[in-house]
Design a protein around this motif. Structure first.
Motif, PDB file in Angstrom:
ATOM      1  N   ALA A  95       0.868  -1.183   0.000  1.00 26.72           N
ATOM      2  CA  ALA A  95       0.000   0.000   0.000  1.00 26.72           C
ATOM      3  C   ALA A  95       0.903   1.230   0.000  1.00 26.72           C
ATOM      4  O   ALA A  95       2.067   1.155   0.411  1.00 26.72           O
ATOM      5  CB  ALA A  95      -0.907  -0.006   1.229  1.00 26.72           C
ATOM      6  N   PRO A  96       0.394   2.384  -0.452  1.00 23.91           N
ATOM      7  CA  PRO A  96       1.248   3.585  -0.521  1.00 23.91           C
ATOM      8  C   PRO A  96       1.876   3.996   0.808  1.00 23.91           C
ATOM      9  O   PRO A  96       2.984   4.530   0.826  1.00 23.91           O
ATOM     10  CB  PRO A  96       0.287   4.673  -1.015  1.00 23.91           C
ATOM     11  N   ASP A  97       1.205   3.723   1.935  1.00 20.80           N
ATOM     12  CA  ASP A  97       1.731   4.128   3.236  1.00 20.80           C
ATOM     13  C   ASP A  97       2.528   3.019   3.940  1.00 20.80           C
ATOM     14  O   ASP A  97       2.941   3.191   5.084  1.00 20.80           O
ATOM     15  CB  ASP A  97       0.585   4.599   4.131  1.00 20.80           C
ATOM     16  N   LYS A  98       2.772   1.917   3.264  1.00 22.15           N
ATOM     17  CA  LYS A  98       3.506   0.781   3.836  1.00 22.15           C
ATOM     18  C   LYS A  98       4.942   0.753   3.312  1.00 22.15           C
ATOM     19  O   LYS A  98       5.232   1.297   2.251  1.00 22.15           O
ATOM     20  CB  LYS A  98       2.817  -0.545   3.471  1.00 22.15           C
ATOM     21  N   PRO A  99       5.860   0.081   4.028  1.00 20.91           N
ATOM     22  CA  PRO A  99       7.247  -0.040   3.537  1.00 20.91           C
ATOM     23  C   PRO A  99       7.325  -1.024   2.364  1.00 20.91           C
ATOM     24  O   PRO A  99       6.441  -1.863   2.181  1.00 20.91           O
ATOM     25  CB  PRO A  99       8.017  -0.569   4.751  1.00 20.91           C
ATOM     26  N   VAL A 100       8.416  -0.921   1.602  1.00 26.68           N
ATOM     27  CA  VAL A 100       8.620  -1.811   0.459  1.00 26.68           C
ATOM     28  C   VAL A 100       8.832  -3.246   0.941  1.00 26.68           C
ATOM     29  O   VAL A 100       9.293  -3.478   2.055  1.00 26.68           O
ATOM     30  CB  VAL A 100       9.809  -1.361  -0.427  1.00 26.68           C
ATOM     31  N   PHE A 101       8.481  -4.209   0.077  1.00 29.08           N
ATOM     32  CA  PHE A 101       8.658  -5.616   0.425  1.00 29.08           C
ATOM     33  C   PHE A 101      10.135  -5.978   0.548  1.00 29.08           C
ATOM     34  O   PHE A 101      10.540  -6.671   1.459  1.00 29.08           O
ATOM     35  CB  PHE A 101       8.018  -6.521  -0.641  1.00 29.08           C
ATOM     36  N   ALA A 102      10.955  -5.537  -0.437  1.00 33.34           N
ATOM     37  CA  ALA A 102      12.366  -5.922  -0.466  1.00 33.34           C
ATOM     38  C   ALA A 102      13.198  -4.791  -1.056  1.00 33.34           C
ATOM     39  O   ALA A 102      12.750  -4.067  -1.945  1.00 33.34           O
ATOM     40  CB  ALA A 102      12.548  -7.184  -1.299  1.00 33.34           C
ATOM     41  N   GLU A 103      14.414  -4.655  -0.552  1.00 35.22           N
ATOM     42  CA  GLU A 103      15.374  -3.654  -1.030  1.00 35.22           C
ATOM     43  C   GLU A 103      16.588  -4.375  -1.607  1.00 35.22           C
ATOM     44  O   GLU A 103      16.802  -5.557  -1.339  1.00 35.22           O
ATOM     45  CB  GLU A 103      15.860  -2.779   0.140  1.00 35.22           C
ATOM     46  N   VAL A 104      17.406  -3.651  -2.358  1.00 33.42           N
ATOM     47  CA  VAL A 104      18.683  -4.192  -2.812  1.00 33.42           C
ATOM     48  C   VAL A 104      19.517  -4.467  -1.570  1.00 33.42           C
ATOM     49  O   VAL A 104      19.616  -3.628  -0.673  1.00 33.42           O
ATOM     50  CB  VAL A 104      19.407  -3.199  -3.753  1.00 33.42           C
ATOM     51  N   GLY A 105      20.070  -5.667  -1.489  1.00 32.55           N
ATOM     52  CA  GLY A 105      20.859  -6.067  -0.328  1.00 32.55           C
ATOM     53  C   GLY A 105      20.071  -6.884   0.686  1.00 32.55           C
ATOM     54  O   GLY A 105      20.642  -7.463   1.604  1.00 32.55           O
ATOM     55  N   SER A 106      18.747  -6.922   0.537  1.00 32.49           N
ATOM     56  CA  SER A 106      17.909  -7.705   1.456  1.00 32.49           C
ATOM     57  C   SER A 106      18.153  -9.195   1.257  1.00 32.49           C
ATOM     58  O   SER A 106      18.291  -9.667   0.138  1.00 32.49           O
ATOM     59  CB  SER A 106      16.424  -7.437   1.200  1.00 32.49           C
ATOM     60  N   THR A 107      18.168  -9.933   2.365  1.00 30.04           N
ATOM     61  CA  THR A 107      18.240 -11.387   2.285  1.00 30.04           C
ATOM     62  C   THR A 107      16.809 -11.903   2.259  1.00 30.04           C
ATOM     63  O   THR A 107      15.988 -11.501   3.096  1.00 30.04           O
ATOM     64  CB  THR A 107      18.996 -11.960   3.493  1.00 30.04           C
ATOM     65  N   ILE A 108      16.516 -12.748   1.298  1.00 33.71           N
ATOM     66  CA  ILE A 108      15.158 -13.270   1.139  1.00 33.71           C
ATOM     67  C   ILE A 108      15.155 -14.782   1.294  1.00 33.71           C
ATOM     68  O   ILE A 108      16.158 -15.438   1.064  1.00 33.71           O
ATOM     69  CB  ILE A 108      14.557 -12.874  -0.231  1.00 33.71           C
ATOM     70  N   GLN A 109      14.011 -15.294   1.713  1.00 35.13           N
ATOM     71  CA  GLN A 109      13.803 -16.733   1.842  1.00 35.13           C
ATOM     72  C   GLN A 109      12.788 -17.163   0.797  1.00 35.13           C
ATOM     73  O   GLN A 109      11.960 -16.368   0.353  1.00 35.13           O
ATOM     74  CB  GLN A 109      13.260 -17.080   3.240  1.00 35.13           C
TER      75      GLN A 109
END
Length: 159
Positions: A97-111
């Motif tokens: 949503a526009p007022d929520k943080p992004v799901f993933a950023e560059v450098g994020s570790t994902i599962q």
């Protein structure tokens, strides 16, 4: 089509995420192929078609076709990364949503199974999940941009 228009077309195609574009007009044929990361064109050829003019019989000649490379080939150093691609056509969103943080950023570790983005198609918001575990190296699409089926979205380092 002049050189400035061709250069602008190359920049547009490089930023659009399209792998290849062919443009044919009356006297010009252009093919633009971009690399996986959509940073710069890989190879571009401009071919001028022969132009026939009605000249006096003693001076009648045809202008030969020419092929001019406009950009040089780019070596793909991203072959060690896994590409996560769009499973559908729609609009790419990095936030729920526009007022929520992004799901993933560059450098994020994902599962495997983590939500990386949302693609809106026909008023339905589809969560796109990670196919592998790793670290996001590059996000290849801008937020709120249209995406095509099988278009690269993320580069992930699986190591």
């Amino acid at each position: 089509m002049d050189l400035k228009e061709i250069q602008n077309l190359i920049k547009f195609v490089a930023n659009s995420g399209v792998a290849e574009v062919k443009l044919e007009m009356d006297d010009v044929k252009i093919t633009i192929r971009t690399t996986l990361e959509n940073a710069a064109p890989e190879v571009t050829y401009v071919q001028q078609a022969p132009i026939q003019q009605a000249l006096p019989a003693q001076n009648q000649t045809a202008i030969p076709a020419t092929i001019t490379p406009v950009a040089t080939a780019v070596v793909d150093e991203n072959s060690k990364y896994v590409t996560i691609k769009s499973p559908m056509i729609g609009t790419f969103y990095r936030k729920p949503a526009p007022d929520k943080p992004v799901f993933a950023e560059v450098g994020s570790t994902i599962q495997k199974g983590d939500v990386l983005c949302v693609i809106e198609a026909m008023k339905l918001f589809n969560e796109i999940e990670a196919e592998i575990t790793g670290k996001i190296v590059k996000i290849l699409v801008d937020d709120m941009s249209p995406v095509e089926f099988d278009q690269p979205l993320f580069l992930v380092d699986p190591s």
